[in-house]
Design an enzyme around this catalytic site. Structure first.
Site, PDB file in Angstrom:
ATOM      1  N   TRP A  86      47.194   0.178  23.938  1.00  0.00           N
ATOM      2  CA  TRP A  86      46.274   0.549  25.013  1.00  0.00           C
ATOM      3  C   TRP A  86      44.966   0.853  24.305  1.00  0.00           C
ATOM      4  O   TRP A  86      44.821   1.853  23.633  1.00  0.00           O
ATOM      5  CB  TRP A  86      46.798   1.775  25.770  1.00  0.00           C
ATOM      6  CG  TRP A  86      46.002   2.114  26.991  1.00  0.00           C
ATOM      7  CD1 TRP A  86      46.000   1.453  28.181  1.00  0.00           C
ATOM      8  CD2 TRP A  86      45.095   3.206  27.148  1.00  0.00           C
ATOM      9  NE1 TRP A  86      45.152   2.062  29.072  1.00  0.00           N
ATOM     10  CE2 TRP A  86      44.581   3.140  28.470  1.00  0.00           C
ATOM     11  CE3 TRP A  86      44.654   4.243  26.315  1.00  0.00           C
ATOM     12  CZ2 TRP A  86      43.657   4.066  28.968  1.00  0.00           C
ATOM     13  CZ3 TRP A  86      43.744   5.162  26.814  1.00  0.00           C
ATOM     14  CH2 TRP A  86      43.255   5.064  28.127  1.00  0.00           C
ATOM     15  N   GLY A 145      47.463   6.382  17.272  1.00  0.00           N
ATOM     16  CA  GLY A 145      46.617   7.512  16.931  1.00  0.00           C
ATOM     17  C   GLY A 145      45.223   7.059  16.573  1.00  0.00           C
ATOM     18  O   GLY A 145      44.787   5.979  16.967  1.00  0.00           O
ATOM     19  N   LYS A 170      47.397   7.874  44.183  1.00  0.00           N
ATOM     20  CA  LYS A 170      48.496   6.894  44.192  1.00  0.00           C
ATOM     21  C   LYS A 170      47.985   5.531  44.640  1.00  0.00           C
ATOM     22  O   LYS A 170      48.268   4.516  44.038  1.00  0.00           O
ATOM     23  CB  LYS A 170      49.579   7.344  45.154  1.00  0.00           C
ATOM     24  CG  LYS A 170      50.874   7.938  44.797  1.00  0.00           C
ATOM     25  CD  LYS A 170      51.440   7.950  43.450  1.00  0.00           C
ATOM     26  CE  LYS A 170      50.574   8.425  42.360  1.00  0.00           C
ATOM     27  NZ  LYS A 170      51.003   9.163  41.304  1.00  0.00           N
ATOM     28  N   GLU A 199      45.605   3.973  41.984  1.00  0.00           N
ATOM     29  CA  GLU A 199      46.292   3.574  40.752  1.00  0.00           C
ATOM     30  C   GLU A 199      46.979   2.224  40.885  1.00  0.00           C
ATOM     31  O   GLU A 199      46.915   1.404  39.981  1.00  0.00           O
ATOM     32  CB  GLU A 199      47.380   4.613  40.389  1.00  0.00           C
ATOM     33  CG  GLU A 199      46.876   5.849  39.722  1.00  0.00           C
ATOM     34  CD  GLU A 199      48.009   6.822  39.384  1.00  0.00           C
ATOM     35  OE1 GLU A 199      48.009   7.367  38.284  1.00  0.00           O
ATOM     36  OE2 GLU A 199      48.896   7.052  40.237  1.00  0.00           O
TER      37      GLU A 199
END
Ligand code: G6P
Length: 640
Positions: free
Chosen positions: A102, A129, A516, A519
């Site tokens: 991502w 990270g 909701k 998204e």
């Protein structure tokens, strides 16, 4: 004093989500395999299980069986793209690593996808990270003649390791030197041509664990990747690295000292991660809600002592409690906003709620006798973790309300309350939200009981109210599910935007309803306090902007909502109401009404949640959206 519970060995079958993820930086997943089997199958399967954590590109690397050549395959887009490429390759090996990404540093392109390799293709690295000093390291490496092909911080790791392996005599010395040069929070796995039977796993702040198999070992950022393959898990301590072969694991601290290994036994049935007959995980999770809410309540009731001990709140602390502070992100923040009403109304405690993502940038006024509660489905959200750390830096105890017992938040806080919702895989949170509400309702009653504000009978009644609300949630979906899919979803999927309105507990619930829809359907929606409509947003009311209004059972608030409904109708708005049985005045005003059974007033959001989620789900399905993995999102956002 809050007590920190420590479990050396814990065993969880259904209902215990045990997920780990990164702490900060790329919200990705990493896996690695070393053993006597071809690694392709495990790496791809492990990545599939973790893909919901990040899915804009993916990659795989292995050392081929012959000659130990480094084979590295990357693909832009979802994991399926990578699978197609990898499965077309005849080559396979016994040592491999994989990654889903991502993006944070550099766009989601194939070039930026992990694994990254060094100048001579001798090693490959996957990483979660962020390497904070990657820029200065890169400058030094470029000056030394290293060539970079991506914009990522991860590629720097490959080149630093290349340098260290040339410089140092042993692998562990190379890693010790390497980590001394790195700043940030990271977990990475590396494989090397010169050590064809070995994986290196390094962890600082970002979780990483090793699954111990039979002549094979697995490494992953989340042990879900190897659930079903082994139940013996070594959660790597912070600031440690491991040299992993199929026979052995050597664990070191960052100074190179050998560490003792604490192996935990965790049984997770892989079946808990299947979606079975459901088309989407989200649908499965919507339907699971009544069952998991009841199961959670039963767990609290039947394990009273354990639950209370894990909360870490002493009777003294309860007696002195003067305030409650709830914080979280996204859906968890909405649950916090609803929970605020519970603590204020039931315990008479002033309660604040904070968005964890804003928390660190606001003035902080430590409250000595305050109860600080972090709310997080995953227990890994970086913003929430940082808020916890800030509070703990003031030597204040913090409790975590989470679905994941093995999460970083549980480890870093002084007590916890588990949601027991089972793995939530769909990115859009459903059952975690309703169990958060249920659990906050239970906790507020339990604190009220401990303070002598309610009787044990009332406590038992509250537990029954939760179960009854769970039944109502189920009935509401059953009542409308056929028409929702056949008729309403078709109609409302044409809308360009929605407005969601509510009052009291219905206001944060309206925000959750809007979230909701946004998204998963990508239709713009705004959650708004119904009373504020006339102060500005009413300008948006028109036929093309359906207004969804959530009702309330309190007669005074209900009448105000009726007035808001009239304001909408007077402007020729299209009104959709979620009303309770018998609320005819409101129902008659609506163009479309969804009628829900009556529940204890503070549990209105719980009762309406299933249908509200199903509404968004049906619209998104009608639009053909990728419901479980909506664009641009990740399940646990482990970057700030
Ligand atoms: C991400 C997810 C949201 C979730 C939020 C908080 O943004 O996409 O669905 O509500 O993180 O996650 P947490 O695990 O802390 O509840």
């Amino acid at each position: 004093m809050l007590m920190r519970g420590f479990q050396k060995t814990f065993s969880i079958v259904f209902g215990g989500t045990l997920l780990l993820s990164t702490f900060s930086g790329d919200a990705c997943s990493i896996v690695g395999y070393v053993g006597g089997k071809y690694c392709k199958e495990f790496v791809l399967k492990g990545l599939s299980r973790l893909e919901y954590r990040g899915y804009d590109s993916a990659g795989f690397a292995c050392l081929t069986q012959q000659n130990h050549d480094l084979l590295c395959i990357r693909a832009e887009g979802k994991l399926d793209q990578l699978k197609k490429k990898v499965l077309n390759e005849a080559v396979d090996g016994f040592v491999g690593i994989g990654h889903t990404r991502w993006a944070t540093h550099g766009a989601a392109t194939e070039a930026n996808a992990h694994p990254h390799v060094d100048c001579h293709n001798t090693l490959a690295i996957v990483h979660n990270g962020i390497i904070e000093n990657f820029f200065s390291l890169k400058e030094q490496l470029v000056a030394q003649g290293h060539q970079f092909v991506s914009q990522t911080d991860t590629e720097v790791l490959a080149h630093v390791l290349e340098v260290e392996l040339q410089k140092q005599l042993t692998l562990d010395a190379a890693i010790v030197d390497m980590v001394s040069k790195l700043k940030g929070a990271y977990a990475f796995i590396a494989l090397m041509r010169d050590k064809p039977d070995t994986l290196i796993a390094v962890r600082k702040s970002s979780p990483l664990c090793i699954g111990l198999g039979n002549h094979e070992n697995f490494v992953a950022s989340d042990f879900l990747a190897f659930a079903g393959k082994t139940n013996k898990i070594l959660f790597m301590p912070d600031e440690s690295f491991a040299v992993v072969t199929k026979q052995a694991i050597a664990l070191y601290d960052f100074k190179g000292n050998l560490l003792a290994q604490e192996i935990k036994t965790i049984d997770v049935s892989p079946a808990t991660y299947e979606k079975f007959e459901h088309e989407h995980y989200m649908l499965k999770e919507i339907y699971e809600q009544p069952k998991v809410i009841k199961k959670m309540v039963d767990y609290y009731v039947n394990n009273e002592q354990e639950v209370w001990k894990n909360l870490g709140i002493s009777p003294d602390q309860i007696a002195q409690l003067q305030s409650v502070h709830l914080f979280g992100c996204g859906t968890s923040w909405h649950a916090a906003r609803i929970g605020q009403f519970f603590f204020e109304i039931l315990c008479g405690l002033p309660t604040s709620t904070s968005l964890a993502s804003e928390f660190r940038y606001m003035p902080f006024f430590p409250k000595k006798n305050g109860l600080y509660v972090a709310i997080s489905q995953s227990g890994e959200t970086a913003d929430t973790l940082e808020a916890i750390r800030l509070i703990k830096a003031h030597e204040l105890p913090v409790m975590t309300l989470t679905n994941v017992v093995s999460s970083t938040m549980v480890r870093e806080t002084d007590g916890h309350l588990l949601l027991k919702a089972g793995p939530e895989i769909a990115v859009a949170s459903t059952k975690a939200f309703t169990t958060q509400i249920a659990s906050l309702y239970w906790l507020a009653h339990r604190i009220a009981l401990a303070k002598g504000l309610i009787t044990p009978e009332r406590m038992a009644q509250a537990e029954q109210e939760l179960k009854q609300a769970a039944d109502v949630l189920e009935e509401a979906i059953e009542r409308y599910k056929v028409d929702m899919v056949k008729t309403y979803a078709k109609k409302y999927s044409q809308a360009k935007r929605f407005m969601y309105l509510g009052r009291h507990v219905g206001y944060p619930f309206a925000m959750e309803g809007a979230l909701k829809l946004k998204e998963i359907s990508y239709i713009f929606a705004q959650g708004y306090p119904a009373g504020e409509l006339k102060h500005g947003s009413i300008a948006l009311v028109d036929l093309e902007t359906p207004v969804v209004l959530f009702s309330h059972l309190d007669p005074v608030i209900y009448q105000k909502l009726v007035a808001n409904a009239q304001e909408v109708k007077a402007r020729k708005g299209h009104l959709i109401v979620f009303a309770f049985e018998g609320q005819d005045e409101l129902i008659k005003l609506a163009d479309q009404s969804f009628i829900i059974g009556r529940v204890a007033p503070l549990l209105e959001p719980l009762a309406m949640a299933g249908l509200m989620q199903f509404f968004a789900y049906s619209i998104a399905k009608e639009l053909g959206c990728d419901i479980d993995k909506p664009r641009n999102l990740a399940k646990a956002v482990t970057v700030e």
